[in-house]
Design an enzyme around this catalytic site. Structure first.
Site, PDB file in Angstrom:
ATOM      1  N   GLY A  59       1.134  -1.097  -0.148  1.00 57.45           N
ATOM      2  CA  GLY A  59      -0.220  -0.171  -0.391  1.00 57.45           C
ATOM      3  C   GLY A  59       0.890   1.018   0.030  1.00 57.45           C
ATOM      4  O   GLY A  59       1.383   1.065   0.019  1.00 57.45           O
ATOM      5  N   CYS A  86       5.267  -5.640   1.580  1.00 54.72           N
ATOM      6  CA  CYS A  86       5.739  -4.542   1.497  1.00 54.72           C
ATOM      7  C   CYS A  86       4.665  -3.513   2.869  1.00 54.72           C
ATOM      8  O   CYS A  86       5.027  -4.346   4.241  1.00 54.72           O
ATOM      9  CB  CYS A  86       5.278  -3.656   0.088  1.00 54.72           C
ATOM     10  SG  CYS A  86       6.117  -2.313  -0.147  1.00 54.72           S
ATOM     11  N   TYR A  87       4.482  -2.933   3.049  1.00 56.49           N
ATOM     12  CA  TYR A  87       3.483  -2.581   3.660  1.00 56.49           C
ATOM     13  C   TYR A  87       2.538  -3.625   4.637  1.00 56.49           C
ATOM     14  O   TYR A  87       3.024  -2.892   5.432  1.00 56.49           O
ATOM     15  CB  TYR A  87       2.341  -1.293   3.128  1.00 56.49           C
ATOM     16  CG  TYR A  87       1.381  -1.196   3.704  1.00 56.49           C
ATOM     17  CD1 TYR A  87       1.462   0.185   4.975  1.00 56.49           C
ATOM     18  CD2 TYR A  87       0.340  -1.054   4.696  1.00 56.49           C
ATOM     19  CE1 TYR A  87       1.078   1.195   5.950  1.00 56.49           C
ATOM     20  CE2 TYR A  87      -0.555  -0.758   5.639  1.00 56.49           C
ATOM     21  CZ  TYR A  87      -0.140   0.774   6.195  1.00 56.49           C
ATOM     22  OH  TYR A  87      -1.179   1.032   7.098  1.00 56.49           O
ATOM     23  N   HIS A 171       9.024  -7.464  -3.349  1.00 61.82           N
ATOM     24  CA  HIS A 171       7.646  -8.609  -4.226  1.00 61.82           C
ATOM     25  C   HIS A 171       7.604  -9.676  -4.667  1.00 61.82           C
ATOM     26  O   HIS A 171       8.271  -9.164  -5.224  1.00 61.82           O
ATOM     27  CB  HIS A 171       6.974  -6.695  -4.921  1.00 61.82           C
ATOM     28  CG  HIS A 171       6.206  -6.114  -4.299  1.00 61.82           C
ATOM     29  ND1 HIS A 171       5.076  -5.715  -4.132  1.00 61.82           N
ATOM     30  CD2 HIS A 171       7.059  -4.010  -4.304  1.00 61.82           C
ATOM     31  CE1 HIS A 171       4.575  -4.647  -3.428  1.00 61.82           C
ATOM     32  NE2 HIS A 171       5.741  -3.712  -3.440  1.00 61.82           N
ATOM     33  N   GLU A 173       5.349 -11.151  -6.000  1.00 60.45           N
ATOM     34  CA  GLU A 173       4.228 -11.400  -7.157  1.00 60.45           C
ATOM     35  C   GLU A 173       5.048 -10.700  -8.411  1.00 60.45           C
ATOM     36  O   GLU A 173       4.140 -10.984  -9.612  1.00 60.45           O
ATOM     37  CB  GLU A 173       2.791 -10.902  -6.431  1.00 60.45           C
ATOM     38  CG  GLU A 173       2.834  -8.990  -6.278  1.00 60.45           C
ATOM     39  CD  GLU A 173       3.537  -8.741  -5.087  1.00 60.45           C
ATOM     40  OE1 GLU A 173       4.302  -9.644  -4.583  1.00 60.45           O
ATOM     41  OE2 GLU A 173       3.338  -7.421  -5.022  1.00 60.45           O
ATOM     42  N   GLY A 227     -16.676 -11.400 -28.142  1.00 60.25           N
ATOM     43  CA  GLY A 227     -15.592 -10.837 -27.910  1.00 60.25           C
ATOM     44  C   GLY A 227     -14.690 -12.947 -26.574  1.00 60.25           C
ATOM     45  O   GLY A 227     -15.653 -13.100 -27.001  1.00 60.25           O
ATOM     46  N   VAL A 228     -13.725 -12.723 -26.419  1.00 56.50           N
ATOM     47  CA  VAL A 228     -13.436 -13.881 -25.192  1.00 56.50           C
ATOM     48  C   VAL A 228     -14.984 -14.457 -24.328  1.00 56.50           C
ATOM     49  O   VAL A 228     -15.122 -14.649 -23.960  1.00 56.50           O
ATOM     50  CB  VAL A 228     -12.124 -13.696 -24.542  1.00 56.50           C
ATOM     51  CG1 VAL A 228     -11.688 -14.673 -23.979  1.00 56.50           C
ATOM     52  CG2 VAL A 228     -11.108 -12.988 -25.589  1.00 56.50           C
ATOM     53  N   ASP A 229     -14.574 -13.063 -23.096  1.00 53.83           N
ATOM     54  CA  ASP A 229     -15.956 -13.209 -22.180  1.00 53.83           C
ATOM     55  C   ASP A 229     -16.743 -13.644 -22.721  1.00 53.83           C
ATOM     56  O   ASP A 229     -17.578 -14.923 -22.329  1.00 53.83           O
ATOM     57  CB  ASP A 229     -15.824 -12.440 -21.269  1.00 53.83           C
ATOM     58  CG  ASP A 229     -14.210 -11.747 -20.783  1.00 53.83           C
ATOM     59  OD1 ASP A 229     -13.196 -12.323 -21.295  1.00 53.83           O
ATOM     60  OD2 ASP A 229     -13.650 -10.309 -20.186  1.00 53.83           O
ATOM     61  N   LYS A 368      -9.220 -13.442 -16.750  1.00 53.33           N
ATOM     62  CA  LYS A 368      -8.781 -12.957 -17.976  1.00 53.33           C
ATOM     63  C   LYS A 368      -7.759 -14.003 -18.616  1.00 53.33           C
ATOM     64  O   LYS A 368      -8.128 -14.715 -19.301  1.00 53.33           O
ATOM     65  CB  LYS A 368      -7.891 -11.405 -18.955  1.00 53.33           C
ATOM     66  CG  LYS A 368      -8.505 -11.683 -20.103  1.00 53.33           C
ATOM     67  CD  LYS A 368      -9.742 -11.269 -20.053  1.00 53.33           C
ATOM     68  CE  LYS A 368     -10.531 -10.858 -21.583  1.00 53.33           C
ATOM     69  NZ  LYS A 368     -11.728  -9.561 -21.595  1.00 53.33           N
TER      70      LYS A 368
END
Ligand code: XMP
Length: 512
Positions: A59, A86-87, A171, A173, A227-229, A368
């Site tokens: 954050g 982190c935060y 981080h 990630e 579209g994909v979705d 996605k």
């Protein structure tokens, strides 16, 4: 949401820029998780969710700021493993009686880090980690030991293994952190006891049974854009309820070259009711003389709803309106007090106009990349599964100013060549979105012996993870050269091609 069919990890969002990335990484590890704002859940809510682990995001604040997010100490006494990033790490240290101070020189970017490989999180003893902080943990809370350090940060990681509390200042990630995903996996599997029960095969089966049970013998209506979705949503629903599903594809005429026919062909053989409405004339009639981008968007949105509504009325009352909403469309941010929810702007507004009982959104838990995996699992063609995002208003917002039939054809042809060359160069999956824009600017050129005064076409290619920020794609010059030369030679009325080298922000991805 959390349920008993799979394990659940709760990601508490403290406003960090990487919150969605953490969630995607956890899911890549085969573990289901959700991001929730830190201030929207009570301790009882958290207990009721029954998470096998909790991750605190980073954050922008300092724990000493008056308005900085805090958390009830009780969360560390629930017996649920916690990883603070982190935060989140600073908050854990501060809440448990440690100290946080401001770094003499803040660490930002790739940083050589030394790890204690006896920790459950780390296998190597050193590597590069991605740092982004001005505060750091200067004194550990009692019961904790330091498990990593850098030149400027004495406690780049800390843990109280007995209580299953872990913190990392960097981080894990982010791709730049070497073995970062392994560290997250170690937390999930070695500390939280995850078993990896989140797979798309399982998801499809569970979702299909759930849809069957909910829909019974009712009727379902879906606005299909190609579209994909919406395509994956259609695939899932068709497996669950077959021809109880009606898909309406409103072709507004602003699709890319041949795209309307491709969408129709893709769904033609399915056991569903597929309706294509060719409504270009209606849209064009309302757009004549209109050049303001917002007015264009508004007209297209309204007309879309009218056409859809007229078709839906022919079907009569439906029980369920299905939507291809995915998780990033509904995710809430924990930054600030007012939670921001990004709304789905493709079919936004439909529910008010159609006579139905309930909405179903079978993809609302998926990112996605998971939606794409599910599409593959369900046997959708790669063209549909890997289709790049395409805005609801289509090419109408890629023709600057007033739309005419002539301009539409020019843009369709030019865009087709650009896409063909990008695919030939093998860049179609690494550039997240790429397209042509027909500027309404004309300039002087020379072709053969004659002077020309024709349109300038802009090419745009971006790389991005979330489409909220984007970098322009570094397309090799030789690929751009081929595109430019083919476009001016093959497409009538274009004599100049430019490449857009602006990031978002300050520009947006689309030009209108
Ligand atoms: P901008 O131009 O805002 O675009 O940077 C961000 C992403 O959103 C897409 N986009 C839309 N998608 N309906 C949509 O479904 C719309 O009206 C719309 N406008 C922009 C854009 O293509 C990009 O991926």
């Amino acid at each position: 949401m959390a349920n008993s069919s799979h394990q659940f990890v709760l990601i508490l969002d403290f406003g960090g820029q990487y919150n969605q990335l953490i969630a995607r990484r956890v899911r890549e590890c085969g573990v289901y998780c959700e991001v929730r704002p830190y201030n929207k859940l009570s301790m009882d809510d958290i207990k009721a969710l029954n998470p096998v682990g909790i991750i605190f995001t980073g954050g922008p604040n300092s724990v000493y700021d008056e308005k900085s997010p805090h958390i009830d100490k009780e969360i560390f006494e629930l017996g649920i493993p916690v990883l603070g990033i982190c935060y989140g790490c600073q908050l854990m240290a501060y809440t448990l009686g440690g100290e946080v101070a401001t770094c003499i020189s803040s660490e930002y970017g790739k940083t050589e880090t030394f790890y204690d490989s006896s920790s459950a999180l780390f296998e190597s003893s050193n590597g590069i980690s991605w740092m982004s902080h001005t505060d750091y943990v200067s004194k550990l809370p009692s019961g904790f030991k330091g498990t990593a350090h850098t030149e400027n940060c004495p406690f780049a990681a800390m843990e109280n293994a007995e209580k299953k509390l872990y913190g990392v200042q960097f981080h894990p990630e982010v791709n730049h952190t070497q073995n970062g995903i392994d560290m997250l996996r170690s937390f999930l599997y070695n500390v939280c006891g995850c078993v990896g029960d989140w797979t798309m095969g399982n998801y499809a089966q569970t979702a299909i049974s759930a849809i069957k049970e909910k829909v019974g013998d009712g009727k379902v209506l879906l606005a299909l854009s190609g579209g994909v979705d919406s395509s994956v949503c259609a695939a899932l629903l068709s497996k669950a309820v077959g021809n109880q599903l009606t898909c309406i594809f409103v072709d507004h005429g602003f699709m890319r070259k041949n795209e309307g026919d491709e969408v129709e062909a893709a769904f033609k053989d399915w056991d569903i009711n597929f309706i294509r409405v060719n409504a270009k004339d209606r849209f064009m009639a309302r757009l004549t003389g209109v050049s303001d981008p917002e007015t264009k968007r508004k007209i297209i949105g309204e007309e879309f709803i009218r056409v859809f509504e007229a078709e839906a009325k022919k079907i009569g009352k439906v029980d369920f309106l299905a939507q291809g909403t995915i998780y990033p469309d509904i995710i809430e941010s924990g930054a600030g007090d007012a939670a921001v929810i990004k709304s789905h702007h493709n079919v936004g507004g439909l529910p008010d106009y159609v006579d139905f009982k309930e909405i179903i959104e079978p993809l609302r838990l998926l990112f996605k990349d998971e939606t794409r995996k599910l599409g593959e699992e369900l046997g959708l063609s790669p063209t549909l599964v890997w289709r790049q995002p395409f805005p609801g208003p289509g090419l109408a917002i890629r023709i600057i100013g007033e739309i005419t039939d002539e301009k539409l054809l020019i843009l369709q042809d030019a865009d087709w060549i650009f896409r063909e060359e990008i695919a030939k160069a093998g860049l179609d999956r690494s550039i997240n979105q790429y397209f042509a824009v027909l500027t309404s600017m004309r300039s002087v050129g020379v072709m053969g012996d004659g002077r020309t005064y024709d349109y300038t076409l802009a090419l745009r290619g971006v790389t991005t993870t979330d489409f909220m920020t984007a970098d322009f794609a570094k397309i090799p010059y030789d690929v751009l050269e081929t595109c430019s030369s083919r476009i001016v030679n093959e497409v009538k009325s274009i004599n100049r091609v430019v490449y857009d080298i602006t990031t978002k922000p300050p520009a947006t991805i689309e030009w209108e």
